[in-house]
Structure formats: structure tokens, C-alpha cells
Design an enzyme around this catalytic site. Structure first.
Site, PDB file in Angstrom:
ATOM      1  N   LYS A 184       0.855  -1.222   0.126  1.00 29.60           N
ATOM      2  CA  LYS A 184      -0.311  -0.010   0.048  1.00 29.60           C
ATOM      3  C   LYS A 184       0.839   1.335   0.227  1.00 29.60           C
ATOM      4  CE  LYS A 184      -1.898   3.069   2.034  1.00 29.60           C
ATOM      5  NZ  LYS A 184      -1.792   4.468   1.871  1.00 29.60           N
ATOM      6  N   GLU A 259       8.861   0.580  11.639  1.00 30.80           N
ATOM      7  CA  GLU A 259       9.770   1.155  11.310  1.00 30.80           C
ATOM      8  C   GLU A 259       9.344   2.698  11.432  1.00 30.80           C
ATOM      9  OE1 GLU A 259      12.940   0.671  11.379  1.00 30.80           O
ATOM     10  OE2 GLU A 259      13.068  -1.554  10.645  1.00 30.80           O
ATOM     11  N   CYS A 293      13.620   9.733   8.376  1.00 30.98           N
ATOM     12  CA  CYS A 293      13.623   9.169   9.758  1.00 30.98           C
ATOM     13  C   CYS A 293      14.768   9.273  10.524  1.00 30.98           C
ATOM     14  CB  CYS A 293      12.866   7.905   9.451  1.00 30.98           C
ATOM     15  SG  CYS A 293      13.915   6.770   8.326  1.00 30.98           S
ATOM     16  N   GLU A 390       9.419  15.207  16.827  1.00 31.39           N
ATOM     17  CA  GLU A 390       9.924  15.044  15.339  1.00 31.39           C
ATOM     18  C   GLU A 390       9.043  16.042  14.493  1.00 31.39           C
ATOM     19  OE1 GLU A 390       8.612  11.443  12.759  1.00 31.39           O
ATOM     20  OE2 GLU A 390      10.771  11.370  12.242  1.00 31.39           O
TER      21      GLU A 390
END
Ligand code: NAD
Length: 490
Positions: A184, A259, A293, A390
Site C-alpha cells: 500500500k 519502522e 526518519c 519529530e
């Protein structure tokens, strides 16, 4: 790369790939992919909904039921995975142009992503025949052998920041291990993933072994994560969505590999080489506009070198160009208006909290695309949002540390634990830091080292499980113990 000064042409209309065929969604609906560099529509993608997910899972289940992949000799299956790698390598320039347009990153970084994706297939294809089991002699007449088997149907839910690479990172080992797959893609940047479906078909994988669909997270993503026909969920994305994935996995007791995000810090000791630090800051937080990331979003500098490092970083940042990916600018656009708003808010909150803006801070109002200036904050403290949340943008927070113990305390003071680093000429200090840092990856004197051969993943809220390397491959098989009672023949 040719023609770097005008936007590379890419196809306008893209369809999903289910059961070996290119298809529209049942309602014929499309998602519009925006061009981050111009904020104008770039392409239309067939929008998958729950019914398409059902079809894709049924196709993948057909492959597992027939044992078309799991029953193959691993050497032959691995050769097909390697062939995908070769085909991807041949098409790296074309893929780079697609990545450059739909993610907005520089053509040179996009080419790096395309080639790194090819390497995943080359590496894991070669590793397919090295998946081995165990033989455990329990006693005379009692033997166990342990056989690694694929999970069956693997759902891969991927993000937009390295869409092609993240899909390749999990698809390559999953195929090598003999699983059937549904990818996806991320609705903000799905286009480069379609190349993976094309090369899977060309390499000879049976229909249903690789299905690839775009749809929204709330609809297609949730339908896939919660689908009763999925045996393993591999998710790369935010920790918020990661929690949803865990909930979906727990409802059916299926494993998930997560992750997630990070707030990674590099420690700079007073003996560090400042030029090396500055070059790694450039790559660590400004590549792909900081939408990475394991971006080096915090720099923790020992007090006696602090001012010199801040000045050297500031000088480097003053020289960075801002522009579209096809001009290979240093600072390329953010992915979307929403991401730009998130970065702008974080910068405003940093100012309000009392951090000092050393560079940038502006949101490029004169540019049509989703640009934000490279921004450096100094005098950041551990309690500020700048230190804890973040941002996923070109924003560096610099913190001052009294000594190495204090630097470690600051580095470990977030809920995340993806990457960390230390810059020093002192090997004892470097290895001591490596032991103390709460992170899945520690880089010494160069940020973002590592490749398809080395494990990647986080601790704390940065995730569960590892991708890449032998450990990554092990996540795509589960062991079956076969216990045998055997007697002396009569
Ligand atoms: P996101 O969580 O918003 O979306 C990731 C994917 O999940 C997309 O395909 C999205 O459509 C889908 N999704 C959203 N809601 C869903 C739901 N309820 N159920 C199922 N699927 C759903 O993340 P993003 O904004 O695309 O990516 C940025 C994040 O990804 C950052 O936090 C970044 O740190 C992280 N990331 C981590 C790694 C890593 O390897 N650790 C790599 C790249 C990005």
C-alpha cells in the site's frame, strides 16, 4: 543526468496492479498527486478502497495456497529477485525522474534512492538460498529439525519520504523468503513504487505475488492492516499510525514490523573535526528537506567547542540553495502544504520557547511550492518541543552540553531511539558513547553509515524489529519445528 534544469516529464495517469493486471478502482475514483515544487497537480492515481484490498489479498492468498513461491527452489526464487534488482538498476534514471517529481527531492538524491532500491533486490536475491534451518539431535531416537517457512501474505504499508526505497526494503526480503505481497503506497508520493510492480512482472513472478495499490491510509491502509487474510504487517511511517497498526495486528494476533520516527542526536566532542561535523550536518538534516526518519535533528555540542560549531554550521547553511529537485538544489520542497504547516508551527513554537534562530526560520512565502528555509536553532533545551518532537523538516536544534555525561543524558532524553552519533577523535569516548546511547543505530564520525547488509531499526518509540541484513531477512520467515521419534528398524 540530462536536462536537469527543466522538470522531467512523467506520466499523468497511473493505475494499480492487482493479480497481475493494471486496474482502476471499482468506482473509477482517482487521487491527485501534487507537485511539491509548484503546488500544482502532477498526476492522477487510481484510488484503491477496501474492495480492491480484498481482491489483492485474495490474489496473494492464491499464490500462498498454490505454493508457487514457497515451493520453489530458493536459488531459483532468489535469481528472480536478483533479476528485479538488475531491471531496477537499468531503469534508475527513469525512476529517479519520477521520485524527483512526486517526492520533490533532488535528482541526484533520487538517483541514489533508485540505485539503493536495486541493491536491496540484488542483496536479498543472493541471500534467498542461504535461508537455512537447524537440526537438533535431542537423544537417540529423538530428533528435531527446524524449517524456516514464509509467513504467507505480507502487507507492506510505506511512507512518502523514500517511497521507492522503503517499498524495496521490505518487498525484496519478503519475496526472497517466498511470501506473497500487497504494497500500500503512500498517497502523497506513490508513483515511483509502480516501477517495482513492472519489474516483478518482467522478472517472472506469478500474478498475485506482488500487488501494489494506492489509497488513503484511513481507508485502504486500515483495510489492509485489519484484513483477515494478512499474515504479517510491515509498516514504515509515523509512530501515531504505528500504534493503529499494532492495534490492528493485536486484534488478529499477527506479527508486525514497525519502522517509525525519530529525534536523532549527534554528540560533538571538543576534539571533533569541525569540517567533518559541518558536512555531516548538511547531509544529516538538510537532505530531502529533513524529511528523513533518521535525520540528525539535534546536535549536542560540548561547551568549549560550542560557539565555533554554531558559527561553522551557520556559515554552511548561508550557502545552501533553495529550489526544485530537478535543479539539484540543496534545499528542496517539503512534500505537502500540511507538512509545511507542521514545520512552520514547530519553528514558531521554538521561537516562543526562547530558542535563538541562527539561520532561516522563514517559510518562503514568495515561492509557489512547499518550501521552507533551512533553519538552525541554538540555545535549545531538553524540555522544548524542538528537542522532543519529530519535525520532519529542515530544522536543526543545537543543544550545549557541559560534558560527555551531560551530552548522553540530553541525547537519551526523548521518547525515540532510532539513530544517534558521536564526532570525536577519541576512540574510547566514541565506544563508550556507543554503549550509552539509546538507539538502534550509532554512527561514529559519519552520519547515516550502513547499507542493505546492516540491520536498521529503532528502540523505544522508534519501532519494533529490524529491516536489512540477515536479521532483516529473518523477519520474513517463521520457524516450524518438526519433532521425530524414530526407533531401531525391526
Ligand atoms: P504516516 O504514518 O502518516 O503514513 C505512512 C503510511 O501509513 C502511508 O502509506 C499512509 O497512507 C498509511 N496510513 C495512514 N494511516 C493509516 C491507518 N490508520 N492504517 C493503515 N495505514 C495508514 O507516515 P508518513 O507521514 O507517510 O511518513 C513519515 C513518518 O514515517 C515519519 O514519522 C518518519 O520518521 C517515518 N519513517 C520511518 C522510517 C524508518 O525506517 N524508521 C523510514 C521512513 C519514514
Amino acid at each position: 543526468m540530462k536536462d536537469a534544469c527543466s522538470p522531467p516529464e512523467i506520466a499523468r495517469v497511473w493505475r494499480n496492479f492487482v493479480d497481475g493486471e493494471w486496474c482502476e478502482g471499482p468506482g473509477g475514483e482517482h487521487l491527485t498527486v501534487m507537485d511539491p515544487a509548484t503546488a500544482e497537480p502532477l498526476a492522477e492515481v487510481a484510488m484503491a478502497g477496501p474492495r480492491d484490498i480484498d481482491r489483492a489479498v485474495a490474489a496473494a492468498r492464491g499464490v500462498t495456497a498454490s505454493r508457487a513461491l514457497s515451493g520453489m527452489r530458493p536459488l531459483d526464487r532468489g535469481a528472480m529477485v536478483q533479476q528485479m534488482g538488475r531491471l531496477l538498476r537499468d531503469r534508475a534514471d527513469e525512476t529517479a525522474r519520477i521520485i524527483c517529481r512526486d517526492v520533490g527531492k533532488s535528482l541526484s538524491d533520487a538517483k541514489g534512492e533508485a540505485l539503493a532500491a536495486a541493491r536491496y533486490f540484488e542483496y536479498f536475491g543472493a541471500a534467498a538460498s542461504q535461508i537455512e534451518g537447524q537440526f537438533i539431535p535431542l537423544a537417540d531416537g529423538l530428533t528435531t529439525y527446524v524449517k524456516p517457512e514464509p509467513h504467507g501474505v505480507v502487507a507492506h504499508i510505506v511512507p512518502w519520504n523514500f517511497p521507492h526505497l522503503m517499498a524495496a526494503r521490505s518487498l525484496a526480503p519478503a519475496l526472497a523468503a517466498g511470501n506473497a505481497n500487497i504494497v500500500k503506497t503512500a498517497e502523497l508520493a506513490p508513483l515511483s513504487c509502480y516501477v517495482l510492480a513492472e519489474v516483478a512482472m518482467e522478472a517472472g513472478f506469478p500474478a498475485g505475488a506482488v500487488n501494489l495499490l494506492c489509497g488513503t491510509g484511513a481507508e485502504a491502509g486500515a483495510a489492509l492492516a485489519g484484513h483477515g487474510g494478512v499474515d504479517l504487517i510491515v509498516f514504515t511511517g509515523s509512530d501515531q499510525t504505528g500504534r493503529e497498526i499494532m492495534r490492528a495486528a493485536s486484534a488478529r494476533i499477527v506479527p508486525s514490523i514497525l519502522e517509525l520516527g525519530g529525534k536523532s542526536a549527534a554528540i560533538v566532542r571538543s576534539d571533533a573535526d569541525i569540517d567533518t561535523v559541518v558536512e555531516n550536518v548538511r547531509i544529516g538534516i538538510f537532505e530531502n528537506a529533513g524529511q528523513v526518519c533518521d535525520a540528525m535533528s539535534r546536535l549536542i555540542v560540548e561547551a568549549d567547542i560550542h560557539d565555533r560549531v554554531v558559527e561553522a554550521v551557520a556559515e554552511m547553511v548561508r550557502g545552501l540553495s533553495i529550489g526544485p529537485g530537478w535543479e539539484n538544489a540543496d534545499i528542496t520542497p517539503l512534500i505537502s502544504a500540511g507538512q509545511k504547516a507542521r514545520v512552520t508551527d514547530a519553528v514558531a513554537s521554538g521561537r516562543a520557547a526562547g530558542a535563538r534562530v541562527v539561520n532561516g526560520g522563514g517559510s518562503c512565502p514568495d515561492r509557489a511550492g512547499y518550501y521552507h528555509e533551512p533553519t538552525v536553532f541554538d540555545r535549545v533545551t531538553a524540555d522544548m518541543d524542538l528537542s522532543r518532537k519529530e519535525i520532519f523538516g529542515p530544522v536543526l536544534s543545537i543543544l550545549r552540553a557541559d560534558d560527555l555525561d551531560h551530552a548522553i543524558t540530553l541525547a537519551n532524553s526523548t521518547d525515540y531511539g532510532l539513530a544517534a552519533g558521536v564526532f570525536t577523535r577519541d576512540l574510547d569516548a566514541a565506544l563508550w558513547c556507543a554503549d550509552q546511547l539509546e538507539a538502534g543505530l550509532v554512527h561514529i564520525n559519519e552520519w547515516a553509515l550502513g547499507s542493505c547488509e546492516t540491520p536498521f531499526g529503532g528502540v523505544k518509540q522508534s519501532g519494533i524489529g529490524r529491516e536489512r541484513g540477515r536479521e532483516g531477512l529473518a523477519g520474513y520467515v517463521q520457524s516450524k519445528s518438526i519433532n521425530i521419534r524414530h526407533a531401531r528398524p525391526i
